[in-house]
Motif scaffolding. Structure first.
Motif, PDB file in Angstrom:
ATOM      1  N   GLY A 105       1.107  -1.067   0.608  1.00  0.00           N
ATOM      2  CA  GLY A 105      -0.275  -0.064  -0.008  1.00  0.00           C
ATOM      3  C   GLY A 105       0.885   1.088   0.045  1.00  0.00           C
ATOM      4  O   GLY A 105       0.248   2.436  -0.391  1.00  0.00           O
ATOM      5  N   ASP A 106       1.964   1.228   0.592  1.00  0.00           N
ATOM      6  CA  ASP A 106       2.872   2.532   0.000  1.00  0.00           C
ATOM      7  C   ASP A 106       2.655   3.129  -1.416  1.00  0.00           C
ATOM      8  O   ASP A 106       3.244   2.222  -1.871  1.00  0.00           O
ATOM      9  N   ALA A 107       2.692   4.474  -1.344  1.00  0.00           N
ATOM     10  CA  ALA A 107       2.978   5.566  -2.632  1.00  0.00           C
ATOM     11  C   ALA A 107       4.676   5.770  -3.138  1.00  0.00           C
ATOM     12  O   ALA A 107       4.470   6.096  -1.837  1.00  0.00           O
ATOM     13  N   LEU A 108       4.798   5.309  -4.044  1.00  0.00           N
ATOM     14  CA  LEU A 108       6.520   5.121  -4.446  1.00  0.00           C
ATOM     15  C   LEU A 108       6.225   6.130  -5.829  1.00  0.00           C
ATOM     16  O   LEU A 108       5.323   5.913  -6.171  1.00  0.00           O
ATOM     17  N   GLU A 109       7.395   6.656  -5.643  1.00  0.00           N
ATOM     18  CA  GLU A 109       7.753   7.532  -6.918  1.00  0.00           C
ATOM     19  C   GLU A 109       8.646   6.774  -7.932  1.00  0.00           C
ATOM     20  O   GLU A 109       9.005   5.766  -7.380  1.00  0.00           O
ATOM     21  N   GLU A 110       8.786   6.669  -9.257  1.00  0.00           N
ATOM     22  CA  GLU A 110       9.326   6.220 -10.093  1.00  0.00           C
ATOM     23  C   GLU A 110      11.154   6.902  -9.434  1.00  0.00           C
ATOM     24  O   GLU A 110      11.061   7.248  -8.888  1.00  0.00           O
ATOM     25  N   GLY A 111      11.162   5.158  -9.643  1.00  0.00           N
ATOM     26  CA  GLY A 111      12.988   4.813  -9.211  1.00  0.00           C
ATOM     27  C   GLY A 111      13.100   5.134  -7.750  1.00  0.00           C
ATOM     28  O   GLY A 111      14.315   4.227  -7.715  1.00  0.00           O
ATOM     29  N   ASP A 112      12.203   4.440  -7.065  1.00  0.00           N
ATOM     30  CA  ASP A 112      12.449   4.611  -5.423  1.00  0.00           C
ATOM     31  C   ASP A 112      12.647   3.167  -5.411  1.00  0.00           C
ATOM     32  O   ASP A 112      12.099   2.402  -6.268  1.00  0.00           O
ATOM     33  N   PRO A 113      13.417   2.659  -3.868  1.00  0.00           N
ATOM     34  CA  PRO A 113      13.982   1.187  -3.869  1.00  0.00           C
ATOM     35  C   PRO A 113      13.108  -0.027  -2.953  1.00  0.00           C
ATOM     36  O   PRO A 113      11.916   0.768  -2.647  1.00  0.00           O
ATOM     37  N   ILE A 114      13.040  -0.566  -4.002  1.00  0.00           N
ATOM     38  CA  ILE A 114      11.624  -1.564  -3.216  1.00  0.00           C
ATOM     39  C   ILE A 114      12.319  -2.718  -2.720  1.00  0.00           C
ATOM     40  O   ILE A 114      12.191  -3.183  -0.736  1.00  0.00           O
ATOM     41  N   ILE A 115      13.527  -2.868  -2.585  1.00  0.00           N
ATOM     42  CA  ILE A 115      14.488  -4.475  -2.297  1.00  0.00           C
ATOM     43  C   ILE A 115      15.826  -3.992  -2.377  1.00  0.00           C
ATOM     44  O   ILE A 115      16.016  -3.940  -3.825  1.00  0.00           O
ATOM     45  N   SER A 116      17.160  -4.984  -1.850  1.00  0.00           N
ATOM     46  CA  SER A 116      18.176  -4.519  -1.954  1.00  0.00           C
ATOM     47  C   SER A 116      18.890  -5.834  -1.627  1.00  0.00           C
ATOM     48  O   SER A 116      18.132  -6.662  -1.078  1.00  0.00           O
ATOM     49  N   VAL A 117      19.671  -7.356  -3.321  1.00  0.00           N
ATOM     50  CA  VAL A 117      19.630  -7.790  -3.379  1.00  0.00           C
ATOM     51  C   VAL A 117      21.212  -8.622  -2.814  1.00  0.00           C
ATOM     52  O   VAL A 117      21.646  -7.438  -3.693  1.00  0.00           O
ATOM     53  N   LEU A 118      21.712  -9.546  -2.389  1.00  0.00           N
ATOM     54  CA  LEU A 118      22.268  -9.834  -2.085  1.00  0.00           C
ATOM     55  C   LEU A 118      22.763 -10.964  -4.004  1.00  0.00           C
ATOM     56  O   LEU A 118      22.740 -12.166  -3.576  1.00  0.00           O
ATOM     57  N   PRO A 119      23.684 -10.706  -4.676  1.00  0.00           N
ATOM     58  CA  PRO A 119      23.236 -11.199  -5.793  1.00  0.00           C
ATOM     59  C   PRO A 119      24.217 -13.029  -5.790  1.00  0.00           C
ATOM     60  O   PRO A 119      25.032 -12.284  -4.707  1.00  0.00           O
ATOM     61  N   GLU A 120      23.820 -14.186  -6.379  1.00  0.00           N
ATOM     62  CA  GLU A 120      24.121 -15.612  -5.522  1.00  0.00           C
ATOM     63  C   GLU A 120      25.543 -15.035  -5.716  1.00  0.00           C
ATOM     64  O   GLU A 120      26.344 -15.672  -5.692  1.00  0.00           O
ATOM     65  N   SER A 121      26.274 -14.792  -7.145  1.00  0.00           N
ATOM     66  CA  SER A 121      27.523 -14.697  -7.845  1.00  0.00           C
ATOM     67  C   SER A 121      28.778 -13.504  -6.530  1.00  0.00           C
ATOM     68  O   SER A 121      29.432 -13.623  -6.842  1.00  0.00           O
ATOM     69  N   GLU A 122      27.956 -12.568  -5.878  1.00  0.00           N
ATOM     70  CA  GLU A 122      28.710 -11.932  -4.682  1.00  0.00           C
ATOM     71  C   GLU A 122      28.733 -13.008  -3.086  1.00  0.00           C
ATOM     72  O   GLU A 122      28.238 -13.363  -3.135  1.00  0.00           O
ATOM     73  N   LYS A 123      29.858 -11.783  -2.733  1.00  0.00           N
ATOM     74  CA  LYS A 123      29.858 -12.787  -0.963  1.00  0.00           C
ATOM     75  C   LYS A 123      30.412 -11.333  -0.617  1.00  0.00           C
ATOM     76  O   LYS A 123      30.477 -10.237  -0.878  1.00  0.00           O
ATOM     77  N   ILE A 124      29.983 -11.329   0.517  1.00  0.00           N
ATOM     78  CA  ILE A 124      30.951 -10.803   1.825  1.00  0.00           C
ATOM     79  C   ILE A 124      32.070 -10.549   1.940  1.00  0.00           C
ATOM     80  O   ILE A 124      32.570 -11.504   2.155  1.00  0.00           O
TER      81      ILE A 124
END
Length: 367
Positions: free
Chosen positions: A257-276
């Protein structure tokens, strides 16, 4: 005490002479007062009688000077004696009292008097002559308190303890020097360090009201192309929002239900090919001693120590301005099982040991 005798209408008054507490001896000596020397008629450990001292000193009551006993080859001097002037004697001498002698100074005067009475020293031409120096030395030493003699075992233990303390002090000093050398020469410490990862952010393609297709939380796995939710705008067609990457969700930025504008972040993901990994910053002057693949020690806030390796060195300009401090960036690979997505952004400490292999056995003994 004052007595009076009456007779023939006249009255005579006189004061009784104060009682002396110490016997006087005619041993050569003189006093120095205001830069002048005055001979003594006699003296004791309590005071003396002074020849030719101006009567004005009787009015001053006291003065500070030196008491000197002249031997044939040296002078024994007691400095800064406070002379308290009491009276003028019938023979013209002025009697005075020593007002501030210390116990060690009194002991010196007693030693001289006893040596004189025992015949170890004699007076000649205003000087004290020593008959036998060994006798005087023995007489003076006999008056001094002797330390109690220790038994063989007690003395051995005492010397052993002194040796142990001496070696302990030397050992502590050596350890301190080695510690300072190790910290300044062979140990590089990062100025700052933290866990980091190259996250991908899924953003809204257009503005509208967002709703998830199904709940998404941190730690969930999303696939590339997976539908995350929908964007609806009044009078517009609904838009499907897919995931642009496959990986683990690190952070969810919106709610249903959040009102978002174009370009607003939805989720941040750590790609499976990357490491911490750990990102550290070190002084520019230290980075020249580092190399790729070098082992580093990572100290976590929870007390755990992790071994990592340098996988990238981002050097600053070869000639940094001298007016500011410049830091270089290191990227450090750590075991995947040693951290989680919750550690991203968490501060750690990084140390790099550059001790040569031959010197490591020495520095390993440091606390």
């Amino acid at each position: 005490m004052e007595d009076a005798v009456k007779g023939g209408g006249s009255k005579v008054k006189f004061k009784a002479e104060p009682t002396r507490h110490f016997p006087r001896y005619k041993i050569p000596a003189f006093v120095e007062v205001d830069g002048k020397k005055y001979r003594l008629k006699d003296w004791s450990i309590g005071g003396c009688a002074i020849f030719d001292l101006p009567e004005e000193y009787l009015e001053k009551k006291w003065a500070v000077g030196n008491f000197v006993i002249p031997f044939d080859t040296f002078d024994a001097v007691i400095k800064d004696v406070k002379f308290e002037f009491l009276r003028k004697n019938p023979d013209g001498t002025i009697g005075c009292r020593f007002a501030n002698l210390r116990p060690d100074q009194i002991s010196l005067l007693q030693d001289v008097i006893e040596a004189f009475l025992e015949g170890v020293i004699v007076t000649l031409d205003g000087l004290i002559n020593i008959i036998r120096r060994e006798d005087l030395r023995e007489a003076l030493e006999a008056q001094r308190p002797q330390a109690p003699k220790r038994g063989g075992l007690e003395e051995f233990i005492r010397r052993l303890f002194i040796l142990f303390m001496f070696l302990a002090i030397i050992g502590i000093g050596v350890l301190f020097v080695l510690k300072a050398l190790y910290s300044r020469v062979y140990l590089v410490k990062a100025v700052s360090a933290f866990y980091d990862a190259p996250l991908k952010v899924v953003k809204t393609p257009v503005g509208g009201f967002f709703s998830f297709k199904r709940p998404v939380k941190e730690g969930d796995i999303v696939k590339k192309g997976q539908v995350l939710g929908f964007l609806k705008a009044p009078g517009r067609v609904s838009f499907v929002v897919p995931s642009s990457v496959t990986g683990k969700v690190v952070e969810v930025h919106v709610s249903d239900g959040d009102a978002l504008e174009e370009g607003d972040p939805i989720i941040s993901v750590l790609p499976e090919s990357e490491k911490i990994r750990v990102v550290a910053h070190v002084l520019h002057g230290d980075v020249e001693r580092l190399k790729l693949g070098q082992k580093v020690k990572v100290l976590r806030p929870d007390g755990k120590v992790i071994t990592g390796r340098i996988v990238d060195i981002d050097r600053a300009s070869p000639e940094p301005p001298s007016s500011r401090v410049v830091y270089d960036r290191l990227v450090i690979d750590v075991p995947p099982e040693s951290c989680t997505i919750d550690d991203i952004g968490r501060v750690v400490s990084v140390e790099i040991d550059l001790t040569p292999q031959k010197l490591k056995p020495i520095f390993n003994v440091l606390p």
